[in-house]
Design a protein around this motif. Structure first.
Motif, PDB file in Angstrom:
ATOM      1  N   UNK A   1      19.454   9.282 -15.500  1.00  0.00           N
ATOM      2  CA  UNK A   1      18.781   8.383 -14.219  1.00  0.00           C
ATOM      3  C   UNK A   1      17.747   7.225 -14.932  1.00  0.00           C
ATOM      4  N   UNK A   2      17.977   6.309 -14.436  1.00  0.00           N
ATOM      5  CA  UNK A   2      17.122   4.992 -15.238  1.00  0.00           C
ATOM      6  C   UNK A   2      15.491   5.184 -14.620  1.00  0.00           C
ATOM      7  N   UNK A   3      14.687   5.076 -15.630  1.00  0.00           N
ATOM      8  CA  UNK A   3      13.355   4.747 -15.121  1.00  0.00           C
ATOM      9  C   UNK A   3      13.031   3.728 -14.184  1.00  0.00           C
ATOM     10  N   UNK A   4      12.401   3.917 -13.058  1.00  0.00           N
ATOM     11  CA  UNK A   4      12.027   3.082 -12.010  1.00  0.00           C
ATOM     12  C   UNK A   4      11.585   1.601 -12.471  1.00  0.00           C
ATOM     13  N   UNK A   5      11.585   0.698 -11.931  1.00  0.00           N
ATOM     14  CA  UNK A   5      11.008  -0.657 -12.545  1.00  0.00           C
ATOM     15  C   UNK A   5       9.524  -0.765 -12.127  1.00  0.00           C
ATOM     16  N   UNK A   6       8.702  -1.194 -12.952  1.00  0.00           N
ATOM     17  CA  UNK A   6       7.305  -0.849 -12.582  1.00  0.00           C
ATOM     18  C   UNK A   6       6.659  -2.519 -12.020  1.00  0.00           C
ATOM     19  N   UNK A   7       5.731  -2.399 -11.038  1.00  0.00           N
ATOM     20  CA  UNK A   7       5.253  -3.665 -10.484  1.00  0.00           C
ATOM     21  C   UNK A   7       3.839  -3.402 -10.162  1.00  0.00           C
ATOM     22  N   UNK A   8       3.045  -4.166 -10.794  1.00  0.00           N
ATOM     23  CA  UNK A   8       1.478  -4.262 -10.547  1.00  0.00           C
ATOM     24  C   UNK A   8       1.301  -5.388  -9.655  1.00  0.00           C
ATOM     25  N   UNK A   9       0.641  -4.989  -8.287  1.00  0.00           N
ATOM     26  CA  UNK A   9       0.283  -5.784  -7.188  1.00  0.00           C
ATOM     27  C   UNK A   9      -0.889  -5.783  -7.139  1.00  0.00           C
ATOM     28  N   UNK A  10      -1.606  -7.090  -7.603  1.00  0.00           N
ATOM     29  CA  UNK A  10      -3.052  -7.355  -7.865  1.00  0.00           C
ATOM     30  C   UNK A  10      -3.519  -8.203  -6.551  1.00  0.00           C
ATOM     31  N   UNK A  11      -4.355  -7.755  -5.861  1.00  0.00           N
ATOM     32  CA  UNK A  11      -4.746  -8.409  -4.512  1.00  0.00           C
ATOM     33  C   UNK A  11      -6.217  -8.019  -4.343  1.00  0.00           C
ATOM     34  N   UNK A  12      -7.088  -8.594  -3.460  1.00  0.00           N
ATOM     35  CA  UNK A  12      -8.313  -8.626  -3.126  1.00  0.00           C
ATOM     36  C   UNK A  12      -8.402  -7.719  -1.826  1.00  0.00           C
ATOM     37  N   UNK A  13      -7.485  -7.526  -0.819  1.00  0.00           N
ATOM     38  CA  UNK A  13      -7.630  -6.700   0.215  1.00  0.00           C
ATOM     39  C   UNK A  13      -6.101  -6.066   0.402  1.00  0.00           C
ATOM     40  N   UNK A  14      -6.187  -5.142   1.092  1.00  0.00           N
ATOM     41  CA  UNK A  14      -4.907  -4.632   1.618  1.00  0.00           C
ATOM     42  C   UNK A  14      -5.314  -3.655   2.790  1.00  0.00           C
ATOM     43  N   UNK A  15      -4.572  -3.837   3.785  1.00  0.00           N
ATOM     44  CA  UNK A  15      -4.916  -3.053   5.212  1.00  0.00           C
ATOM     45  C   UNK A  15      -3.975  -1.544   4.917  1.00  0.00           C
ATOM     46  N   UNK A  33       7.603  -1.269   1.484  1.00  0.00           N
ATOM     47  CA  UNK A  33       9.187  -1.453   1.399  1.00  0.00           C
ATOM     48  C   UNK A  33       9.458  -1.509   0.014  1.00  0.00           C
ATOM     49  N   UNK A  34       8.755  -2.038  -0.965  1.00  0.00           N
ATOM     50  CA  UNK A  34       9.373  -2.106  -2.520  1.00  0.00           C
ATOM     51  C   UNK A  34       9.440  -0.647  -2.794  1.00  0.00           C
ATOM     52  N   UNK A  35       8.341   0.329  -2.602  1.00  0.00           N
ATOM     53  CA  UNK A  35       8.325   1.362  -2.850  1.00  0.00           C
ATOM     54  C   UNK A  35       9.554   2.535  -2.329  1.00  0.00           C
ATOM     55  N   UNK A  36       9.996   2.138  -1.025  1.00  0.00           N
ATOM     56  CA  UNK A  36      11.203   2.629  -0.402  1.00  0.00           C
ATOM     57  C   UNK A  36      12.392   2.187  -1.159  1.00  0.00           C
ATOM     58  N   UNK A  37      12.252   0.938  -1.779  1.00  0.00           N
ATOM     59  CA  UNK A  37      13.394   0.354  -2.630  1.00  0.00           C
ATOM     60  C   UNK A  37      13.661   0.994  -4.048  1.00  0.00           C
ATOM     61  N   UNK A  38      12.687   1.842  -4.220  1.00  0.00           N
ATOM     62  CA  UNK A  38      12.803   2.519  -5.706  1.00  0.00           C
ATOM     63  C   UNK A  38      11.973   1.914  -6.780  1.00  0.00           C
ATOM     64  N   UNK A  39      10.902   1.122  -6.262  1.00  0.00           N
ATOM     65  CA  UNK A  39      10.172   0.463  -7.398  1.00  0.00           C
ATOM     66  C   UNK A  39       8.574   1.190  -7.560  1.00  0.00           C
ATOM     67  N   UNK A  40       8.504   1.411  -8.761  1.00  0.00           N
ATOM     68  CA  UNK A  40       7.307   1.958  -9.055  1.00  0.00           C
ATOM     69  C   UNK A  40       5.989   0.982  -9.092  1.00  0.00           C
ATOM     70  N   UNK A  41       5.618   0.736  -7.907  1.00  0.00           N
ATOM     71  CA  UNK A  41       4.632  -0.089  -7.310  1.00  0.00           C
ATOM     72  C   UNK A  41       3.361   0.575  -7.432  1.00  0.00           C
ATOM     73  N   UNK A  42       2.273  -0.327  -7.942  1.00  0.00           N
ATOM     74  CA  UNK A  42       0.945   0.206  -7.819  1.00  0.00           C
ATOM     75  C   UNK A  42       0.174  -1.008  -7.414  1.00  0.00           C
ATOM     76  N   UNK A  43      -0.883  -0.852  -6.444  1.00  0.00           N
ATOM     77  CA  UNK A  43      -1.762  -1.757  -5.721  1.00  0.00           C
ATOM     78  C   UNK A  43      -3.128  -1.737  -6.673  1.00  0.00           C
ATOM     79  N   UNK A  44      -3.437  -2.863  -7.078  1.00  0.00           N
ATOM     80  CA  UNK A  44      -4.841  -2.883  -7.679  1.00  0.00           C
ATOM     81  C   UNK A  44      -5.729  -3.726  -6.690  1.00  0.00           C
ATOM     82  N   UNK A  45      -6.963  -2.984  -6.413  1.00  0.00           N
ATOM     83  CA  UNK A  45      -7.981  -3.536  -5.400  1.00  0.00           C
ATOM     84  C   UNK A  45      -9.271  -3.278  -6.241  1.00  0.00           C
ATOM     85  N   UNK A  46     -10.348  -4.132  -5.671  1.00  0.00           N
ATOM     86  CA  UNK A  46     -11.541  -3.861  -5.921  1.00  0.00           C
ATOM     87  C   UNK A  46     -11.990  -2.543  -5.091  1.00  0.00           C
TER      88      UNK A  46
END
Length: 484
Positions: A1-15, A33-46
């Motif tokens: 099985x292929x490795x999930x694609x990796x996304x860094x989501x850099x933002x200053x605020x997140x509810x 939603x991207x997480x549910x679609x199989x993306x390895x998403x990480x949110x970067x916040x202060x």
């Protein structure tokens, strides 16, 4: 099985971790939603002090030595979606309470350039895999001026991830003087009109606009508006030049949080087949705000920043006529002192018709969306707007100025659109009180025709404003394929 694609989501605020406006709602919803679609998403916040104070669990996962200082990286998760969140811990963020961007007097923190350059440096390092973590991004998605320099930091790097930069509001450019630029010890090549210099100032926003593989805005109409004056805020030349790399993708809303059938903050849940139960929310809202419990009067709602952008100056001259037309008004928000004062004086003169709450209150925001008959958004400009979509979902007909995302989501109730079954609200074009007054008159007239009004409500509630379609458009820009 292929490795999930990796996304860094850099933002200053997140509810719900930290929120001052719609940017946080987007950052709380789209990654889920991207997480549910199989993306390895990480949110970067202060790691703001107020955020850390309310966290139940977090753990340190890395330490980073960045040009702007040494930082710790903490890991936690979004409460509802489980999306991993990396929190950048540094005294400039973590050692102070209050607003992420402003001090107690409402002025920008004096070290905002240093703070958000540090966040951008962390985003670049994480995206490139230049940390002790076994993780490297396939795509970096940055948002507004606070993280735009991260895109510029990657521009000259080989083997870099794809970069996407989203403009949520071009009115906030992140401008600093030449001395600040020099103090930050940044590449000298950045001080040029082709890079991040802007009329003798250093512009964080241009880091994304000049260097991103793809620029997105939060609605198709806003993408067109910013390519010419005045919407481009002086950057229309650059945006026109990059038009082939500029895409308008309409924001979605979290349809689990904003769902009148299940919303736990409402006095009574309802859907399009139970619109009579919506009246229970109106009565509860009137009681809560101290307004007379009148079913025979329309209730207008406003939730948002009390700022020039939001069209408050258009609204003030018509308030006397609105009250005279036997309507009630509920306003929730904070903002410019002159607008708070003007609205406060009017509310004091009309306590049986106007309720003003100068606060941020998520619970009351939901209750106004459910309890009002009409939701007001007479904005001078509006990149996307979320409240009109919340209103549509709640059967509270939005009355908007047809700009940006408001034009993309609200179809004016004209004879033709009512007959065609496409109307879902009220819209006006000119930025003046006379045009707003005409739209208000049309809304009042239609409200007094219950059958027609209910048909509009049901049409409004049938719209699909979920993130699914928009999320797939972002996947295309990242070069990702959704999980099958």
């Amino acid at each position: 099985m292929a490795e999930p694609q990796r996304l860094l989501f850099a933002v200053s605020e997140a509810f719900p971790l930290v929120k001052t406006g719609g940017l946080a709602d987007v950052a709380g919803s789209l990654p889920a939603v991207l997480h549910r679609l199989g993306v390895d998403v990480r949110i970067l916040l202060p790691a703001y002090g107020t955020l850390l104070a309310k966290l139940e669990t977090s753990k340190e996962v890395a330490r980073l030595q960045l040009p702007g200082g040494n930082v710790a990286l903490l890991e936690t998760h979004m409460p509802d979606s489980g999306v991993p969140v990396w929190l950048l811990e540094h005294p400039a963020f973590s050692g102070r309470d209050g607003n992420p961007y402003q001090d107690a007097s409402g002025q920008p923190w004096s070290d905002n350039a240093e703070r958000f350059m540090l966040l951008s440096q962390a985003a670049a390092a994480l995206a490139l895999g230049e940390t002790a973590l076994d993780w490297r991004a396939d795509a970096l998605h940055c948002h507004d001026w606070h993280t735009a320099p991260a895109i510029a930091l990657l521009a000259e790097r080989e083997e870099r991830p794809k970069t996407v930069f989203t403009i949520h509001n071009l009115a906030h450019l992140g401008l600093f003087d030449r001395a600040t630029f020099e103090r930050l010890s940044l590449p000298w090549a950045w001080w040029s009109p082709e890079a991040m210099e802007f009329h003798g100032q250093f512009c964080f926003m241009k880091g994304g606009l000049a260097f991103a593989d793809w620029i997105t805005t939060v609605s198709p109409t806003y993408a067109r508006e910013i390519c010419s004056a005045p919407g481009g805020m002086g950057l229309e030349g650059l945006l026109s030049h990059r038009r082939q790399h500029l895409v308008g993708i309409l924001n979605g809303i979290d349809t689990d949080i904003w769902n009148p059938a299940t919303d736990p903050l409402l006095a009574a849940n309802y859907d399009a087949t139970q619109l009579e139960r919506k009246a229970l929310n109106k009565r509860a809202l009137q009681d809560e705000l101290g307004l007379p419990p009148r079913d025979d009067l329309p209730l207008f709602g406003f939730v948002g920043r009390l700022a020039e952008q939001k069209g408050i100056d258009l609204l003030l001259p018509v308030l006397d006529e609105l009250v005279a037309a036997r309507a009630q008004l509920a306003i929730l928000g904070t903002g410019e002192a002159r607008l708070e004062q003007a609205l406060g004086e009017f509310a004091a003169q009309h306590p049986d018709a106007v309720a003003l709450r100068l606060a941020y209150n998520e619970r009351l925001a939901h209750r106004i969306e459910a309890g009002a008959d009409v939701f007001l958004m007479p904005s001078l400009f509006e990149p996307c707007g979320l409240n009109q979509m919340y209103s549509l979902r709640y059967g509270t007909l939005p009355l908007v100025r047809a700009v940006g995302g408001l034009a993309d989501t609200v179809t004016d109730a004209s004879e033709a659109t009512i007959a065609a079954g496409t109307a879902n609200g009220f819209a006006f074009t000119e930025a003046d009180s006379s045009a707003l007054r005409t739209a208000l008159d049309r809304a009042l007239l239609l409200w007094r025709q219950p059958a027609h009004w209910m048909a509009l409500q049901q049409r409004a509630m049938s719209g699909d404003f979920s993130w699914e379609r928009s999320a797939h458009q972002y996947l295309d820009l990242y070069g990702f394929s959704p999980e099958s």
